[in-house]
Enzyme design. Structure first.
Site, PDB file in Angstrom:
ATOM      1  N   ARG A  55      -0.173   8.689   1.548  1.00  0.00           N
ATOM      2  CA  ARG A  55      -1.597   8.940   1.362  1.00  0.00           C
ATOM      3  C   ARG A  55      -1.957  10.419   1.270  1.00  0.00           C
ATOM      4  NH1 ARG A  55      -5.097   5.035   5.094  1.00  0.00           N
ATOM      5  NH2 ARG A  55      -4.484   3.463   3.586  1.00  0.00           N
ATOM      6  N   GLU A  81       0.874  -1.177   0.000  1.00  0.00           N
ATOM      7  CA  GLU A  81       0.000   0.000   0.000  1.00  0.00           C
ATOM      8  C   GLU A  81       0.903   1.216   0.000  1.00  0.00           C
ATOM      9  OE1 GLU A  81      -3.252   0.067   2.810  1.00  0.00           O
ATOM     10  OE2 GLU A  81      -3.634  -2.051   2.507  1.00  0.00           O
ATOM     11  N   ARG A  83      -0.377   8.706   9.005  1.00  0.00           N
ATOM     12  CA  ARG A  83      -0.243   7.275   9.298  1.00  0.00           C
ATOM     13  C   ARG A  83       0.142   6.472   8.057  1.00  0.00           C
ATOM     14  NH1 ARG A  83      -4.037   3.038   8.815  1.00  0.00           N
ATOM     15  NH2 ARG A  83      -5.476   4.613   8.036  1.00  0.00           N
ATOM     16  N   HIS A 114     -10.782   9.858   6.889  1.00  0.00           N
ATOM     17  CA  HIS A 114     -10.601   8.420   7.107  1.00  0.00           C
ATOM     18  C   HIS A 114     -10.063   8.069   8.489  1.00  0.00           C
ATOM     19  CE1 HIS A 114      -9.874   4.304   5.887  1.00  0.00           C
ATOM     20  NE2 HIS A 114      -8.570   4.405   6.085  1.00  0.00           N
ATOM     21  N   HIS A 161      -8.557   9.572   3.113  1.00  0.00           N
ATOM     22  CA  HIS A 161      -8.243   8.457   2.212  1.00  0.00           C
ATOM     23  C   HIS A 161      -8.461   8.948   0.789  1.00  0.00           C
ATOM     24  CE1 HIS A 161      -8.091   4.578   0.317  1.00  0.00           C
ATOM     25  NE2 HIS A 161      -7.704   4.042   1.469  1.00  0.00           N
TER      26      HIS A 161
END
Ligand code: SIN
Length: 528
Positions: free
Chosen positions: A285, A116, A381, A346, A232
């Site tokens: 992200r 990811e 994160r 998110h 997100h």
């Protein structure tokens, strides 16, 4: 009045992991405002990151990726604990029966590990695209087997019971009977999850209204890093009107889809991520979310496309069955059709400040999982580190909390008789909630500016002031909590005059380590 050794508020991964550990030392009560399984854990698609593949990965690599994503604000000791103990906790989960996908080919180790955003190695264990559900089911099954854990669903924590900076349990509303109950305990662990329901567009379940953080704040706990809200990049575009989507989570299209080869295209069909970062679709992200936001603005639309067809129909159906089915129900065959996606709120990196054993500044009060903050995630994160966080620090807080079992139960004076009539009508509460969500989305979102933030804070404070009474109903309790956590996010975002990780200020676009490589902490006492 209910009495137990350890009270746990919340039934997601952190709460269940804490309950299992605590039950080895004493009796445990779990209260949860919905039911076990109605949690963000249950909805987590992508997976759980752990360096279990010793040939191609190491805890040191996992540590480095986490630190890099965190944009200078990770606590190194906490991250070391996360990546090292995480491997052990994940192995225990597998021993309990959690079924993660196995590798189909040689070379991937025993488990199929995916990528990811911002991970430089394949290290994410997954169960199709329903990893959280598999983990929640495994832990819940173990919890149900323990005679000394009692689970109270439909029970909403109202406030913590504090005597001389010592937590004696909590007052809660039984949503089945509409009665107030007192839960006394020698130690209390908050594991109430996130708060992104304060945003108009969010992937979070309806229950994620920041209850634990607001309760802890009112009790005098320190709250930290609230300005860091992760958006997100890819939630399925919601086509319905505003009113319809209040509290309705946006359906997530897991980052693992990009890890397996999915690419982003703007509505002109141009692949754009190369312009923004050398890791392209797998950049951190915050960078992908801002890039999408930018392309959306430039192309004057409200989405970009996620193309998966190159992954191949068989693999898509096998690897992402939930995403395939959900999109199909909405008329999209993702083996052929592009998916229209947009960012949505998110995850909260900030929350109740704890040490690496879950301890807060209030004696006998602990916090774990998304409602807590100990600097693991820094300003941004790393994907799939949150389930690991819940597992590792749920366990650690329970170990520390269990040391309190030798203490006597405190007996605070509690007024359970309270006016049970609502102060506001449902429609009034709905309007307050809507105003919070719209203000947070429009002014405290992906791009922020000082003027917008101050304006949002004024509006939210106004609602907070209107809610400055003891709330009676679920709606009033949640809205009060939402207003309080939203105001804390605004304060952090106003005060932090730089851009870092998930916090981007258009009026201070640079990261400024000299002045701002620090955490911002708030305490209700400072307000008085
Ligand atoms: C995802 O599946 O993209 C979400 C994973 C996460 O938030 O860590």
């Amino acid at each position: 009045m209910q009495k137990s050794d350890i009270l746990i508020i919340g039934g997601g991964i952190a709460g269940l992991a804490a309950a299992l550990t605590a039950s080895k030392f004493g009796n445990v009560t779990i209260i949860t405002k919905s039911k076990i399984g109605d949690t963000a854990t249950q909805k987590a698609q992508g997976g759980i990151a752990a360096a279990i593949d010793e040939k191609f990965d190491s805890t040191q690599y996992h540590f480095e990726d986490t630190i890099e994503a965190g944009a200078g604000l990770c606590d190194e000791e906490a991250v070391r604990i996360l990546v090292n103990e995480g491997v052990t906790r994940v192995k225990e989960l597998i021993e309990m029966g959690a079924q993660f996908d196995k590798a189909e080919t040689e070379g991937g180790g025993k488990f199929s590990l995916t990528l990811e955003g911002a991970h430089k190695r394949r290290r994410i264990l997954h169960a199709g695209d329903a990893t959280g559900k598999e983990i929640e089911k495994t832990l819940a099954y173990e919890v149900m087997k323990q005679d000394n854990i009692s689970v109270h669903p439909q029970t909403l924590g109202i406030d913590l019971l504090i005597i001389d900076n010592n937590c004696a349990g909590a007052k809660a509303l039984d949503l089945k009977t509409n009665k107030i109950e007192t839960y006394l305990a020698k130690a209390t662990i908050l594991a109430t999850g996130g708060m992104c329901q304060i945003y108009l567009y969010t992937t979070n379940p309806k229950v994620a209204t920041g209850d634990g953080i607001a309760m802890a704040y009112r009790a005098g706990a320190q709250i930290v890093d609230m300005e860091f809200i992760q958006f997100h990049p890819t939630s399925l575009l919601q086509l319905k009107q505003f009113e319809d989507i209040i509290a309705l989570p946006q359906f997530l299209i897991s980052e693992a889809v990009r890890g397996e080869g999915g690419i982003l295209l703007n509505i002109k069909g141009e692949r754009f991520m190369e312009k923004y970062h050398n890791q392209c679709e797998l950049a951190p992200r915050d960078i992908v979310a801002r890039a999408i936001f930018d392309e959306i603005k430039k192309t004057k639309t409200n989405y970009v496309n996620l193309q998966l067809s190159q992954i191949g129909a068989d693999k898509i159906k096998r690897r992402f069955p939930v995403i395939y089915k959900t999109c199909m129900e909405r008329g999209l065959d993702i083996t052929k059709d592009n998916i229209p996606v947009a960012p949505a709120a998110h995850y909260a990196m900030g929350g109740i400040k704890t040490d690496t054993n879950g301890r807060t500044n209030i004696e006998s009060l602990f916090a774990a999982g998304e409602c807590s903050s100990l600097g693991i995630h820094g300003a941004n994160r790393l994907a799939s580190n949150s389930l690991l966080d819940g597992l590792v620090f749920g366990h650690r807080s329970a170990l520390k909390a269990s040391e309190k079992i030798k203490n006597k139960l405190l007996s605070p004076r509690v007024n359970e008789e309270q006016n049970r009539n609502a102060f506001f009508t449902d429609e009034e509460i709905h309007q307050f909630t809507l105003a919070i969500k719209i203000n947070m989305w429009q002014k405290v979102g992906i791009l922020r500016s000082g003027n917008d933030l101050k304006d949002a804070l004024d509006k939210i404070k106004n609602i907070e002031d209107k809610m400055a009474f003891t709330p009676s109903t679920k709606q009033e309790i949640e809205t009060k909590n939402m207003a309080q956590v939203a105001a804390l996010i605004c304060c952090g975002a106003i005060d932090r005059q730089e851009s870092r990780g998930a916090h981007y200020r258009t009026d201070f676009p640079q990261r400024n380590d000299k002045n701002w490589k620090k955490h911002l902490t708030y305490n209700i006492m400072d307000k008085k």
